[in-house]
Design an enzyme around this catalytic site. Structure first.
Site, PDB file in Angstrom:
ATOM      1  N   HIS A   1       0.733  -1.312  -0.182  1.00 47.49           N
ATOM      2  CA  HIS A   1       0.029  -0.117   0.024  1.00 47.49           C
ATOM      3  C   HIS A   1       0.782   1.237  -0.066  1.00 47.49           C
ATOM      4  O   HIS A   1       2.013   1.493   0.584  1.00 47.49           O
ATOM      5  CB  HIS A   1      -0.680  -0.009   1.261  1.00 47.49           C
ATOM      6  CG  HIS A   1      -1.933   0.940   1.245  1.00 47.49           C
ATOM      7  ND1 HIS A   1      -1.641   2.287   1.525  1.00 47.49           N
ATOM      8  CD2 HIS A   1      -3.129   1.128   0.945  1.00 47.49           C
ATOM      9  CE1 HIS A   1      -2.673   2.850   1.274  1.00 47.49           C
ATOM     10  NE2 HIS A   1      -3.858   2.419   0.974  1.00 47.49           N
TER      11      HIS A   1
ATOM     12  N   GLU B   1      -3.856   1.981  -7.283  1.00 49.08           N
ATOM     13  CA  GLU B   1      -4.210   3.061  -6.586  1.00 49.08           C
ATOM     14  C   GLU B   1      -3.331   4.114  -6.787  1.00 49.08           C
ATOM     15  O   GLU B   1      -2.075   4.195  -6.320  1.00 49.08           O
ATOM     16  CB  GLU B   1      -3.987   2.664  -5.003  1.00 49.08           C
ATOM     17  CG  GLU B   1      -4.975   1.899  -4.455  1.00 49.08           C
ATOM     18  CD  GLU B   1      -5.063   1.881  -2.893  1.00 49.08           C
ATOM     19  OE1 GLU B   1      -6.418   2.440  -2.617  1.00 49.08           O
ATOM     20  OE2 GLU B   1      -4.206   1.876  -2.351  1.00 49.08           O
TER      21      GLU B   1
END
Ligand code: PGA
Length: 234
Positions: free
Chosen positions: A73, A148
Site C-alpha cells: 500500500h 491506487e
C-alpha cells in the site's frame, strides 16, 4: 454475485470500542473490513458476514481471522517498504493461505513525467518475483491487484480524482503484464483512490474492475453502505 468492497480503516479507528461498533454496524457479505491490526481479533469476534483483512502482511494475520492481506500500500511504501520487501510479504501471504492484495500505483511526478507504465510494470514484475519461487504457485492462488494512483489517494495535498476511464486503462495495462509474464495465477482487480458513494458506481460499472478499495469514507457507515449497495448490484 456482486463486486467486492474493501474497507481500509487505516488509522481512523483508535479504540477497541470504536472498532467493535464500526464492525457491527457495517457487517455485510461482500465487504472486507480491514481494521488496524491491533483490533483484528476483537473485530473477528463480532463479525458474522463480512470477511477480514490486514493493512499489511503480518505472520499472525491468518490465525487472527484475516483472509486478505494488503501489501505494498502507498502508506507502506512511503514508510519504507521497498519493492523487494513488498515481494517478500506478497509471497509470505500466499504461503500462509491469505489472499494478498498487491497495491500498485504511480506518484504524481511519475505520472507527469510519463513513466506510469514502467512504474506499474516494475511494481508488478518485482511484486511477483518471490511468489514465483514458491511451490504454492502450483496451486494457482487467488491474488488481487489494486490500482491506487498515489495522486488520487485522499489525505495528501492537491488530491485529484482518477476517472474511471483512466483507472480502467491502467488496469487493462496491468492485466496485459500478467498475461505477458505468464504467471498462471487467478487475479482480480480493484481500484482505490478517493472512492465515495458519489463516484463508486462509475468504477463499478467498468467490467475490468472487480471491486473497490475504499479508505477515508470506509469508516462512515452510511457512506460505506451506499457503496456496498452499488457493488452488490454490479
Ligand atoms: P482513500 O484511500 O479512499 O481515502 O483515497 C484509499 C487507500 O489508500 O486505500
Amino acid at each position: 454475485m456482486g463486486k467486492i468492497i474493501f474497507a481500509n480503516w487505516k488509522k481512523r479507528v483508535t479504540t477497541e470500542a470504536e472498532a467493535v461498533e464500526l464492525a457491527r454496524g457495517t457487517d455485510a457479505k461482500g465487504l472486507v473490513l480491514v481494521p488496524p491490526h491491533v483490533f483484528l481479533r476483537e473485530v473477528a469476534a463480532v463479525v458474522k458476514h463480512a470477511e477480514l483483512g490486514v493493512q499489511d502482511y503480518a505472520p499472525d494475520a491468518f490465525v487472527s481471522g484475516a483472509r486478505y492481506a494488503l501489501v505494498g500500500h502507498a502508506d507502506r511504501r512511503v514508510a519504507g517498504d521497498t519493492d523487494s520487501i513488498v515481494a517478500e510479504k506478497f509471497a509470505l501471504a500466499v504461503r500462509d493461505g491469505l489472499v494478498p492484495v498487491l497495491c500498485v500505483g504511480e506518484s504524481r511526478s511519475e505520472r507527469d513525467s510519463g513513466v506510469t507504465n514502467s512504474v506499474l510494470k516494475r511494481q508488478i514484475v518485482s511484486g511477483f518475483s518471490r511468489l514465483m519461487n514458491l511451490e504454492s504457485r502450483i496451486l494457482n492462488p487467488l491474488v488481487y491487484i489494486a490500482y491506487e494512483p498515489v495522486w488520487a489517494i485522499s489525505g495528501g495535498a492537491d488530491v485529484e480524482q482518477c476517472s474511471s476511464e483512466i483507472a480502467t486503462q491502467r488496469i487493462a495495462y496491468i492485466k496485459e503484464q500478467l498475461l505477458h509474464w505468464g504467471y498462471g495465477i487467478t487475479a482480480k482487480y480493484l481500484y482505490g483512490g478517493s472512492v465515495t458513494s458519489k463516484n463508486a458506481a462509475e468504477y463499478l460499472h467498468s467490467k475490468d474492475i472487480d471491486g473497490l478499495l475504499v479508505g477515508a469514507v470506509s469508516v462512515i457507515p452510511k457512506e460505506l453502505k451506499k457503496i456496498w449497495h452499488s457493488a452488490s448490484k454490479s
